[in-house]
Design a protein around this motif. Structure first.
Motif, PDB file in Angstrom:
ATOM      1  N   ILE A 112      14.805 -32.551  18.406  1.00 47.51           N
ATOM      2  CA  ILE A 112      16.026 -33.361  18.551  1.00 47.51           C
ATOM      3  C   ILE A 112      15.609 -34.771  18.984  1.00 47.51           C
ATOM      4  CG2 ILE A 112      18.221 -33.649  19.798  1.00 47.51           C
ATOM      5  CD1 ILE A 112      18.122 -30.684  20.535  1.00 47.51           C
ATOM      6  N   VAL A 113      16.159 -35.785  18.348  1.00 47.53           N
ATOM      7  CA  VAL A 113      16.023 -37.151  18.862  1.00 47.53           C
ATOM      8  C   VAL A 113      17.386 -37.534  19.417  1.00 47.53           C
ATOM      9  CG1 VAL A 113      15.433 -39.545  18.367  1.00 47.53           C
ATOM     10  CG2 VAL A 113      14.290 -37.714  17.133  1.00 47.53           C
ATOM     11  N   THR A 114      17.391 -38.041  20.642  1.00 50.51           N
ATOM     12  CA  THR A 114      18.668 -38.320  21.288  1.00 50.51           C
ATOM     13  C   THR A 114      18.570 -39.543  22.190  1.00 50.51           C
ATOM     14  OG1 THR A 114      20.464 -37.312  22.557  1.00 50.51           O
ATOM     15  CG2 THR A 114      18.234 -36.749  23.232  1.00 50.51           C
ATOM     16  N   SER A 115      19.736 -40.009  22.680  1.00 57.23           N
ATOM     17  CA  SER A 115      19.722 -41.204  23.523  1.00 57.23           C
ATOM     18  C   SER A 115      19.440 -40.820  24.968  1.00 57.23           C
ATOM     19  CB  SER A 115      21.049 -41.947  23.399  1.00 57.23           C
ATOM     20  OG  SER A 115      22.126 -41.065  23.618  1.00 57.23           O
ATOM     21  N   ARG A 116      18.759 -41.721  25.664  1.00 59.21           N
ATOM     22  CA  ARG A 116      18.390 -41.408  27.052  1.00 59.21           C
ATOM     23  C   ARG A 116      19.565 -41.611  28.007  1.00 59.21           C
ATOM     24  NH1 ARG A 116      14.807 -46.781  27.313  1.00 59.21           N
ATOM     25  NH2 ARG A 116      16.505 -48.153  27.906  1.00 59.21           N
ATOM     26  N   THR A 117      20.716 -42.050  27.478  1.00 52.68           N
ATOM     27  CA  THR A 117      21.888 -42.289  28.325  1.00 52.68           C
ATOM     28  C   THR A 117      22.905 -41.154  28.231  1.00 52.68           C
ATOM     29  OG1 THR A 117      22.807 -43.520  26.488  1.00 52.68           O
ATOM     30  CG2 THR A 117      21.709 -44.806  28.175  1.00 52.68           C
ATOM     31  N   VAL A 140      15.515 -41.773  23.416  1.00 56.00           N
ATOM     32  CA  VAL A 140      15.298 -43.163  23.015  1.00 56.00           C
ATOM     33  C   VAL A 140      16.435 -44.063  23.520  1.00 56.00           C
ATOM     34  CG1 VAL A 140      14.023 -42.459  20.928  1.00 56.00           C
ATOM     35  CG2 VAL A 140      16.479 -42.907  20.777  1.00 56.00           C
ATOM     36  N   ASP A 141      16.192 -45.372  23.434  1.00 56.69           N
ATOM     37  CA  ASP A 141      17.207 -46.367  23.778  1.00 56.69           C
ATOM     38  C   ASP A 141      18.284 -46.332  22.684  1.00 56.69           C
ATOM     39  OD1 ASP A 141      18.732 -48.696  23.952  1.00 56.69           O
ATOM     40  OD2 ASP A 141      17.019 -49.997  24.372  1.00 56.69           O
ATOM     41  N   PRO A 142      19.554 -46.046  23.045  1.00 52.98           N
ATOM     42  CA  PRO A 142      20.580 -45.851  22.007  1.00 52.98           C
ATOM     43  C   PRO A 142      20.852 -47.099  21.159  1.00 52.98           C
ATOM     44  CG  PRO A 142      21.589 -45.968  24.193  1.00 52.98           C
ATOM     45  CD  PRO A 142      20.106 -45.871  24.402  1.00 52.98           C
ATOM     46  N   THR A 143      20.521 -48.287  21.694  1.00 48.86           N
ATOM     47  CA  THR A 143      20.847 -49.521  20.979  1.00 48.86           C
ATOM     48  C   THR A 143      19.713 -49.968  20.047  1.00 48.86           C
ATOM     49  OG1 THR A 143      19.899 -50.955  22.690  1.00 48.86           O
ATOM     50  CG2 THR A 143      22.208 -50.316  22.965  1.00 48.86           C
ATOM     51  N   ASP A 144      18.561 -49.266  20.082  1.00 48.66           N
ATOM     52  CA  ASP A 144      17.359 -49.723  19.377  1.00 48.66           C
ATOM     53  C   ASP A 144      17.081 -48.831  18.151  1.00 48.66           C
ATOM     54  OD1 ASP A 144      14.836 -50.420  18.542  1.00 48.66           O
ATOM     55  OD2 ASP A 144      13.926 -50.346  20.546  1.00 48.66           O
ATOM     56  N   LEU A 145      17.467 -49.322  16.973  1.00 47.06           N
ATOM     57  CA  LEU A 145      17.326 -48.497  15.758  1.00 47.06           C
ATOM     58  C   LEU A 145      15.876 -48.165  15.439  1.00 47.06           C
ATOM     59  CD1 LEU A 145      20.089 -49.976  13.431  1.00 47.06           C
ATOM     60  CD2 LEU A 145      20.021 -47.688  14.454  1.00 47.06           C
ATOM     61  N   PRO A 164      30.432 -44.935  23.019  1.00 45.21           N
ATOM     62  CA  PRO A 164      29.592 -45.727  23.932  1.00 45.21           C
ATOM     63  C   PRO A 164      29.018 -44.861  25.059  1.00 45.21           C
ATOM     64  CG  PRO A 164      31.834 -46.632  23.782  1.00 45.21           C
ATOM     65  CD  PRO A 164      31.847 -45.302  23.140  1.00 45.21           C
ATOM     66  N   SER A 165      27.929 -45.358  25.664  1.00 42.94           N
ATOM     67  CA  SER A 165      27.262 -44.576  26.704  1.00 42.94           C
ATOM     68  C   SER A 165      27.988 -44.721  28.034  1.00 42.94           C
ATOM     69  CB  SER A 165      25.828 -45.052  26.843  1.00 42.94           C
ATOM     70  OG  SER A 165      25.805 -46.313  27.496  1.00 42.94           O
TER      71      SER A 165
END
Ligand SMILES: *Cc1c(COP(=O)(O)O)cnc(C)c1O
Length: 399
Positions: A112-117, A140-145, A164-165
């Motif tokens: 799974i790749v997911t946001s850290r927030t 990963v950072d959710p804003t960084d594609l 949004p986070s």
């Protein structure tokens, strides 16, 4: 003359408010005007042949409320229509919806790749329960594609995002994530808790699955715990439903009835949450004691343009840094008289939280700093009280 007034509100030409009020259910033989609560664990059959046909799946119909229940189905059909999905499965909680989605779509060795927030319990579910089963997780950072892209490996089967986070209102670009998911043949799963289908329709933007904690805005009145998974007939109608039916974290008919009523006012409520949150954010920006305001509806929010494109409104969560760190932040919390001091959100009652010592209190100071959760940060979930009263309650501690 009998007039056939059967209308299907699943068609997307109906507005979301209309679907929230009328989709998913039609009056029965009693001509009742609102869906009854089918408080029954099981269903009976006319004869042995009917029982056999129902059990074999040859004939559609109710068997047992862990599988299907008419009140729960009315909620599922209504929410599916609002999200523009073919199928919806209601669950006991938002966490049960996430668990069911992961266990029905992933197996040992998948990634799974997911946001850290992410929501705290989701991180805990991934790290403490999925990882030991052999499911790998990268944050990963959710804003960084580019970070999303380089986080994917050849075993990635799911991209999981919340946008949004919470609490910093960072956005992830759903359309761009859908393109990445398509390239690697992975599921894109969006936790749509903060926006609800009124403000954001992830399936239309290319997501495969939408998850809800119905406990938050869908109910919006703090009355019950519930969740839902929405998507296509195979992914959700077969796979996720199969898991719920077998493993059992289903929704009770009573909670489904409460949530069915709640959907009738969802659009009205979300518009009011957004309007008051915008006013609060604009007022906070003017306050000398406030260092920074996080709200996608402010023109200087780094993703204001994406929020304008992707969402139908900027949501009800406003966060802000007060000058003076933890002492100053606690002073604001303690000076309130009306706001509820609680970590819950998405309620008619405005709530205030100090993330550094509550929701994010258990992570290390370095990790908190990396996540941008400062000691002076406060999160307000803007409720439905008069905005003047909400502002006056916060003004006391900011003076
Ligand atoms: C609350 C929440 C959940 C979990 O939902 P429950 O109904 O409490 O199990 C999941 N995701 C987000 C974003 C939430 O805020």
């Amino acid at each position: 003359m009998t007039e056939d007034r059967t209308v299907t509100y699943e068609d997307p030409h109906w507005g979301t408010a209309t679907q929230g009020i009328r989709a998913g259910w039609q009056p029965g033989e009693e001509r009742e005007h609102t869906c009854p609560i089918y408080a029954t664990s099981s269903f009976v059959f006319k004869n042995a042949a009917e029982a056999a046909a129902r059990f074999s799946g040859e004939e559609q119909g109710n068997l047992y409320s862990r599988f299907t229940n008419p009140t729960v189905q009315a909620f599922e059909r209504r929410l599916a229509a609002m999200e523009g999905g073919e199928a919806c499965v209601a669950t006991a909680s938002g966490m049960a919806a996430i668990l069911a989605t992961c266990l029905s779509l992933l197996k040992c060795g998948d990634h799974i790749v997911t946001s850290r927030t992410l929501f705290g319990s989701t991180i805990s579910l991934f790290d403490n329960y999925l990882k030991p089963l052999g499911i790998e997780v990268t944050y990963v950072d959710p804003t960084d594609l580019d970070a999303w892209r380089s986080g994917c490996t050849d075993t990635t089967r799911m991209i999981f995002v919340e946008t949004p986070s919470n609490p910093l209102t960072e956005l992830a670009d759903i359309t761009a994530l859908a393109a990445i998911a398509a390239e690697i043949d992975a599921f894109l799963v969006v936790d749509n808790c903060f926006c609800t289908p009124v403000l954001q329709k992830p399936l239309a933007l290319g997501a495969h699955v939408v998850i809800h904690s119905a406990t938050k805005y869908l109910d919006g009145q703090g009355r019950c715990i519930g969740g839902a998974v929405i998507g296509d007939a195979d992914t959700v109608g077969e796979k996720v439903f199969g898991f719920i039916r077998t493993a059992g974290p289903c929704m009770s008919p009573f909670n489904a009835w409460v949530l069915l009523k709640a959907l009738e006012t969802l659009e009205l409520r979300m518009k009011a949450h957004c309007s008051s949150a915008q006013k609060l954010a604009e007022w906070l920006v003017q306050q000398p004691a406030v260092e920074h305001v996080y709200y996608p509806g402010l023109p200087d929010h780094p993703q204001h343009a994406l929020a304008t494109d992707q969402q139908n409104g900027f949501g009800g969560i406003v966060s802000f840094d007060v000058k003076g760190g933890r002492a100053a932040a606690w002073k604001v919390v303690d000076a309130t008289q009306m706001l509820s001091i609680t970590a819950n959100l998405g309620d008619a009652r405005t709530t205030i939280t100090h993330p550094a010592t509550t929701t994010h209190g258990r992570i290390s100071a370095e990790a908190r700093q990396l996540a941008g959760i400062g000691d002076g940060l406060l999160r307000v979930s803007v409720g439905l009280e008069n905005i003047e009263d909400i502002i006056a309650d916060l003004a006391r501690g900011l003076e």
